[in-house]
Design a protein around this motif. Sequence first.
Motif, PDB file in Angstrom:
ATOM      1  N   PRO A 115      10.944   9.314   1.044  1.00 43.86           N
ATOM      2  CA  PRO A 115       9.543   9.489   0.637  1.00 43.86           C
ATOM      3  C   PRO A 115       8.910  10.680   1.333  1.00 43.86           C
ATOM      4  O   PRO A 115       9.281  11.021   2.454  1.00 43.86           O
ATOM      5  N   PRO A 116       7.952  11.338   0.680  1.00 45.29           N
ATOM      6  CA  PRO A 116       7.334  12.526   1.267  1.00 45.29           C
ATOM      7  C   PRO A 116       6.614  12.205   2.568  1.00 45.29           C
ATOM      8  O   PRO A 116       5.954  11.182   2.702  1.00 45.29           O
ATOM      9  N   PRO A 160       1.430   7.945   2.148  1.00 43.72           N
ATOM     10  CA  PRO A 160       1.789   6.526   2.187  1.00 43.72           C
ATOM     11  C   PRO A 160       2.716   6.151   1.041  1.00 43.72           C
ATOM     12  O   PRO A 160       2.275   5.766  -0.041  1.00 43.72           O
ATOM     13  N   ALA A 161       4.011   6.301   1.264  1.00 41.56           N
ATOM     14  CA  ALA A 161       4.988   6.108   0.199  1.00 41.56           C
ATOM     15  C   ALA A 161       6.200   5.341   0.717  1.00 41.56           C
ATOM     16  O   ALA A 161       6.468   5.284   1.914  1.00 41.56           O
ATOM     17  N   GLU A 162       6.935   4.766  -0.229  1.00 37.48           N
ATOM     18  CA  GLU A 162       8.147   4.015   0.065  1.00 37.48           C
ATOM     19  C   GLU A 162       9.150   4.274  -1.050  1.00 37.48           C
ATOM     20  O   GLU A 162       8.776   4.692  -2.155  1.00 37.48           O
ATOM     21  N   SER A 163      10.439   4.075  -0.764  1.00 41.41           N
ATOM     22  CA  SER A 163      11.470   4.204  -1.791  1.00 41.41           C
ATOM     23  C   SER A 163      12.079   2.839  -2.074  1.00 41.41           C
ATOM     24  O   SER A 163      12.129   1.968  -1.198  1.00 41.41           O
ATOM     25  N   GLY A 171       0.782  -1.229   0.000  1.00 34.03           N
ATOM     26  CA  GLY A 171       0.000   0.000   0.000  1.00 34.03           C
ATOM     27  C   GLY A 171       0.811   1.275   0.000  1.00 34.03           C
ATOM     28  O   GLY A 171       0.244   2.369  -0.112  1.00 34.03           O
ATOM     29  N   LEU A 172       2.130   1.178   0.127  1.00 34.02           N
ATOM     30  CA  LEU A 172       3.000   2.361   0.111  1.00 34.02           C
ATOM     31  C   LEU A 172       3.488   2.596  -1.313  1.00 34.02           C
ATOM     32  O   LEU A 172       4.148   1.744  -1.908  1.00 34.02           O
ATOM     33  N   LYS A 173       3.187   3.752  -1.852  1.00 31.98           N
ATOM     34  CA  LYS A 173       3.473   4.035  -3.258  1.00 31.98           C
ATOM     35  C   LYS A 173       4.954   4.246  -3.495  1.00 31.98           C
ATOM     36  O   LYS A 173       5.608   5.032  -2.810  1.00 31.98           O
ATOM     37  N   ILE A 174       5.480   3.546  -4.487  1.00 27.73           N
ATOM     38  CA  ILE A 174       6.871   3.673  -4.899  1.00 27.73           C
ATOM     39  C   ILE A 174       6.982   4.495  -6.174  1.00 27.73           C
ATOM     40  O   ILE A 174       7.898   5.307  -6.324  1.00 27.73           O
ATOM     41  N   ALA A 175       6.066   4.285  -7.109  1.00 23.70           N
ATOM     42  CA  ALA A 175       6.159   4.950  -8.413  1.00 23.70           C
ATOM     43  C   ALA A 175       4.774   5.151  -8.994  1.00 23.70           C
ATOM     44  O   ALA A 175       3.839   4.403  -8.683  1.00 23.70           O
ATOM     45  N   GLY A 176       4.650   6.162  -9.832  1.00 28.04           N
ATOM     46  CA  GLY A 176       3.383   6.443 -10.500  1.00 28.04           C
ATOM     47  C   GLY A 176       3.613   7.018 -11.880  1.00 28.04           C
ATOM     48  O   GLY A 176       4.727   7.442 -12.230  1.00 28.04           O
ATOM     49  N   VAL A 177       2.551   7.022 -12.664  1.00 28.71           N
ATOM     50  CA  VAL A 177       2.607   7.441 -14.069  1.00 28.71           C
ATOM     51  C   VAL A 177       1.440   8.373 -14.364  1.00 28.71           C
ATOM     52  O   VAL A 177       0.324   8.157 -13.864  1.00 28.71           O
ATOM     53  N   LEU A 178       1.686   9.391 -15.154  1.00 32.62           N
ATOM     54  CA  LEU A 178       0.642  10.287 -15.633  1.00 32.62           C
ATOM     55  C   LEU A 178       0.751  10.391 -17.140  1.00 32.62           C
ATOM     56  O   LEU A 178       1.827  10.712 -17.672  1.00 32.62           O
TER      57      LEU A 178
END
Length: 257
Positions: A142-143, A147-150, A115-122
Motif C-alpha cells: 500500500p502507498p 491509510p491503506a491496506e492490501s 478505515g484502511l482503504k483496500i479498493a476504490g471506484v471512479l
Amino acid sequence: MARELRASELGADRRYFPRVERLMPLAYELAQSEPRTAHGRVLRAREVLSARGRHGRPWYAPPGGLWLALSLYDHHLPQTRGLLSLIFGLALGWMAETLGAPARVRWLNDLHHQGLKIAGVLVEKRGPWLIVGVGVNLNNKPPAGFPAESLARLLGRSLSEEEVEQIFLEGLRFYYAKLLALEAELSPYDEVPPNFLTREFVRFSDTLGRCVAWARDLEKEPPLVGWARALCPDGTLLLEIEGKTFPVETGELLYLF
C-alpha cells in the motif's frame, strides 16, 4: 444508439496491458473506435504510470495490484444512477466475502478494513459511455503516508490477479443483472422502490450509524459533519446534521467514529 443491455456482456471482451500511461482514457478511446463490443469491455493493466483518481488526483498503480477500467453503454434511467455506482461497491463486497477478507464497504463504493482503504471506484460519464475505473490493493505494498491496506497482507497470502478479477466480475454481473431487472419494472418517471441492491449494501457496509464527515472533495471543501442514518432506495445517503436530514447522492465520506 439505443440498445438492450445484458449483464452477460460484462467481461465478454477482456484485454490485458503490461504497462499503460492511463487506463480509463484508453477504455474510452477503445469504446469510440470499437463500439460494437465496448459495452462491458474490461481492460486490466499490470502497471498504470499516471492514474487519476477522484477530482483528478494523481497516483501510481504499481505491479501487484488489480487495476481495471470498464466501459458501459449508458442506457440507464436517471433515477437509478446512484444504484449504478453502488453496485461496484457491492461487487467489491462480494469479492471480499468470497476471499474471506474481513473488509467492509464504505458508501459509496470503497472497500476498507478498519478505515484502511483496500479498493476504490471512479465512475465518469463520457458521451454515451460510462467509464469505470476500479483499483484494488492486492499483492502490492500500500502507498506510504496513506491509510491503506492490501488484500494479500490482510489475508496473509498472495492472490492471483486473474482469479480475483474473475470473482469481482462474477459479483458485478450478478448485481448488474439485478439493476437491469429493477429498471425493467420502472418508467422514466417512477420513484425507485425498496429493492435488493440497497438491502445488500446494508449487509456489506458499516456506514450506517457512523458519525461521518462528508464533502464533494474532502481535500478542498470544509466538510459537513453528521450521522449516517439511512440509505434510500435510489442509493442516496441520509445524513442527520444538527437535527435536520441532509441527502447526499455522491461525494466523499470519512468515518470519524
